[in-house]
Structures are given as structure tokens and as C-alpha cells.
Design a protein around this motif. Sequence first.
Motif, short mmCIF file in Angstrom:
data_model
loop_
_atom_site.label_atom_id
_atom_site.label_comp_id
_atom_site.label_asym_id
_atom_site.label_seq_id
_atom_site.Cartn_x
_atom_site.Cartn_y
_atom_site.Cartn_z
N ALA A 285 0.83 -1.20 0.00
CA ALA A 285 0.00 0.00 0.00
C ALA A 285 0.86 1.26 0.00
CB ALA A 285 -0.94 0.00 1.20
N TRP A 286 1.95 1.26 0.78
CA TRP A 286 2.85 2.41 0.78
C TRP A 286 3.45 2.62 -0.62
CZ3 TRP A 286 4.48 6.83 2.63
CH2 TRP A 286 5.68 7.35 2.14
N ASN A 287 3.85 1.53 -1.26
CA ASN A 287 4.43 1.66 -2.59
C ASN A 287 3.43 2.26 -3.57
OD1 ASN A 287 6.87 0.58 -1.74
ND2 ASN A 287 6.33 -1.51 -2.34
N ALA A 288 2.15 1.90 -3.43
CA ALA A 288 1.11 2.47 -4.30
C ALA A 288 0.94 3.96 -4.01
CB ALA A 288 -0.21 1.73 -4.09
N GLN A 343 -2.77 4.65 9.00
CA GLN A 343 -4.17 5.03 8.84
C GLN A 343 -4.48 5.45 7.41
OE1 GLN A 343 -6.99 4.93 10.13
NE2 GLN A 343 -8.22 6.71 9.59
N ALA A 344 -3.58 6.18 6.81
CA ALA A 344 -3.81 6.70 5.46
C ALA A 344 -3.70 5.61 4.40
CB ALA A 344 -2.82 7.82 5.16
N MET A 345 -3.17 4.45 4.74
CA MET A 345 -3.06 3.37 3.77
C MET A 345 -4.40 2.69 3.51
SD MET A 345 0.11 3.35 2.82
CE MET A 345 -0.13 5.12 2.92
N TYR A 488 -11.03 -7.37 -6.80
CA TYR A 488 -10.97 -5.97 -7.20
C TYR A 488 -9.52 -5.60 -7.41
CZ TYR A 488 -10.90 -0.89 -6.93
OH TYR A 488 -10.66 0.44 -7.20
N GLU A 489 -9.16 -5.22 -8.62
CA GLU A 489 -7.80 -4.78 -8.91
C GLU A 489 -7.70 -3.30 -8.56
OE1 GLU A 489 -7.01 -5.68 -12.98
OE2 GLU A 489 -6.62 -7.80 -12.59
N GLY A 490 -7.21 -3.02 -7.36
CA GLY A 490 -7.15 -1.63 -6.93
C GLY A 490 -6.53 -1.49 -5.56
N ASP A 491 -6.74 -0.30 -4.97
CA ASP A 491 -6.12 0.07 -3.70
C ASP A 491 -7.18 0.17 -2.60
OD1 ASP A 491 -3.28 0.74 -4.62
OD2 ASP A 491 -4.50 1.96 -5.97
#
Length: 525
Positions: A285-288, A343-345, A488-491
Amino acid sequence: MRAARYRRTAPVAAAVTAALLLAGCTSGSGPAGSAAPATSSDAIPNGAAPLQPLPAETPAALAPYYSQKLSWQSCHYEYECTTFKVPLDYDHPGGHDITLAAIRKPASDPAHRLGSLLMNPGGPGGSAIEYVQGSARGIDPGLRASYDLVGLDPRGVGESSPVACLTGPRMDAYAAIDITPDDQGEIDALVAADKEFAAGCQSNSGDLIGHVSTVEAARDMDVLRALVGDPKINYLGKSYGTFLGATYAGLFPSRVGRMVLDGSIDPSLDSRTGNRTQAGGFETAWNAFAADCVKRDDCPVGHTEKEAGEQLDALFKKIDAQPLHTASGRPLTESLATTGVIQAMYAESLWPRLRQALTTARTGDGSDLLNLSDDYYERSGDGSYPNLMFANMAVNCLDLPAPFADPAAVEQAVPDFEQASGHFGRDMAWMALGCAYWPTKATGAPHTIRAAGAAPIVVIGTTRDPATPYAWAKSLAGQLESGRLLTYEGDGHTAYGRHNDCIDAAVNRYLLGGDAPANGTTCAK
């Protein structure tokens, strides 16, 4: 299973904040028909045996609980509230009972009502009562017309005989303690904080902390199913709520109606493996976030993804050496800063706040990161906390054996965690130490869930989910005899009701008409 702090509840609608993590399943034995993993050789991954169903016939000793009459009273304007009793210990019903609380928003089209849709947002520790109130208006109109939307606070949570542990000031201190200790003094301080937390829970909650397992909470759900008059349970669970729902399916497969598990958890993992894997989820998630950030003019952490990671590490190191001051007067420690980033991830909608928070932190002001951290813990402006993290620790420490017995075991595991996550691995290894000092022995163990004979169960996984890595959804869907994997391909953490019409349409079609998506269906961002 998993670190005792990084957990939260997941949103069905934007009105509800993003959320947390999970636990493993519990077991027991006794005359009331307790559930336990089998010892047969047909285990699936990791040598974990399957969870065995309970007898189809309700034991006579539980009949008084299944025959209660609910008294629904108007509450919170358009909702109805009720309470009911369940045994503290299902192995010894009829002794000490506890009171559970539930809320419902009645179906707006009673003539075409399909029954109740029980909803749980995760945690463990997230209030389903608050979740239903916060998300009901964002639910698909067809679902609101056809279902009573029901939220049951699990035992130990919210309004259902809640676990209590620390005062607000002591919780402030616990949240701020250094979780990347550099010397023996810092290790001793962390151990002391974990012991204080455990002692506070034992002192303020008594026998309850030995009876807040996921198996027991799933059995409570079956009592409520019977009391609302539904022959089968319809269920929407997110994050830890997927583990709760899957556990119900494993225990009562013939009573599964339409079940959706979003942001899924793999019950076959031991707590150490789960924590390490989750660390990798936050790294993904951080890398995204970093990839998105460096394309923007207001990115405060450089111009390449590599530079963004280096600057985050440098910021954490700087705050570790000297906490930042904030507008509130509470210093921003490294652990609070890390929680703010974590939290922001959970949702892309929080990425602009994180860019702003990192910008102000680099100027020496930790206020914005502290606000994100407080949102994570749901800390109120008056300094009070809900029981989210208290229940979180109690359930996790009961559901699976502690991943580490002592600080030496953590230190040995840190390189493995850092390999999974260069930015968050060390933190998550040390956070997992808390259950080592828990006063109640774990009653659960890693297991698989087959739920043989259950109706189709839709398992949703998001490819870059920070808190429940996509691999967990694939594993759970594979374990369930009737599992249907929806990708789901996403964040972000969880997918339904957030930002993808394809996911929403598939779930709504299933819940309204029973048409489950084909296994392997994928929805793109």
C-alpha cells in the motif's frame, strides 16, 4: 492472529472510516457442543485442520436462549434497538449470562422483505451498531428496501458487555510507546506497557476476557438469527468481519443464506505468519501511495518511489530521536507517526491528508500526523477512547497463541519481518509481543474453514489491500467448499460500497437475487 494494534473497521460507505484487522478462530470442548478444529488428515494449507460444524440440533441447555422474545424499541430516529442474553460460557450455559445489544433499520418495503442482513465492520472491536448507523443511508436502495439492516455488537465490543482496560491518559501513553526499541531500556519500557495493558484488561473485565473468542461471537450470531425469525443468516462482513462470518459458516453451514466476505482473512495462518504477511500488505500500500505521490506537485517525499521510501525512513528516524511537537501539546512519537501513516493506507481518499501531514512533519509540526493517528484509534477530542483496541487485543490473544514468547524471540524474527516490509516490518514484529503477557490462555488455533454444504459464499479480495492482503482472500475462497472469489484490482481496504460499480453490481445482484458471481470474476479499477 496479527499485531495487537494495527486493526480497524472497514467502510461500507464513505461515512464510515477505514479499518482494521483480524484474529484466528477459537476452539473448545464440552457438553454444549463446542467447536474445535479436527485432527483428521484432510487439512488444507499449513497443516491446519478444518473447523468442524456444530450439531444441527440446538442442545437442550441452550433452548432458553434461542426462545427469548426480542423487544425492539425506537432509537436514533429511524432505527430500532434491542438486547438479549447469551451464556458467558457456551460449555456451561445457564450460569453467568452476558447481555448483547443490536440495532436494525427495518426494510423500507416490508411486502417484499427478504429477511435480515447482518453486518459487521471488522476489528476485532469495531461496533456493528455504529457501523449500521453510519453506513445505512449509503447502502444500495434495493438492499434497504428488501432487508432489515442489522448490527450486532459482538461480545466484548461497544454496547455488548464491553471489555475495559485503560483510562484515556494511560491509553495515550500506550499508543505513544516506542515500538522500535533500540536498547534494553526501551525494550523494558515496551514490555512494561504491554503488561500494564494486559493487567488493566484483567482487572477491569474479569472473566469476560476469557470468553470473547470468534467462535463464541459466531454462536451469538446464531442465537440472534433465531430470535429475528430467519431460518438462514444473510451476512455482509468486512475485514475481521469476514473471519467472523466464515467461522459462522464453518459452524453452521446449513444455516448460511447469502454471505459476502469483503477484505478476507485466512484462518489457516498462525499469528506470526499473519502479522508478517500483513506487514507486506502495508508495504504494498505504501508503494502504491508513493507511486501516486511522486507524480504530484505537492509530494513532500521526493521525485521517485525509492526516494519517497528513503525520506519516510529518515523522517521516522528523526522523530524517534526527537518527537515532534503538535498543536495539542501531545508530542508526536515515532509510533504515533507510524500509526498516522498506516491510517492513510486504508483508503485512497486519505492520501491527500497524508501528503499534507508529511509536509508539515518535515517542517517540525506533527499535528497532522497525530490527527491521523487519533483517527485510527478513534480517540475523542476529550481524550477518551472507545473500547475498540481493548476488544481487539482480547479477541486476538484468545483466538490464536501468541506469536512470540519474549523480546528475544521478537529480535530473532525482526529480519524476517523487515524482508516482508522495509518500512513497517520492525514495528509490526514488536507490536505482536503484547499477547505474550495476556492473562488468559489462547483457546484457538490455526485451521481451515470448509463449510461443506453451505450456499455460495462470495469472498472479495482487493489486490493492493493493506490490512488483508489479497492472498488471504484467495486462500479463504479456496478453503470454502462453496467459495466464489471476486477480485478488485485496486487500492484500499475492502471494495464493496466504496468506489467500483462492477463490485457493487455483483454483490447487489447476489444479495437481492441469489445470483453469485462466477468464481474468479475480476473487476478493474
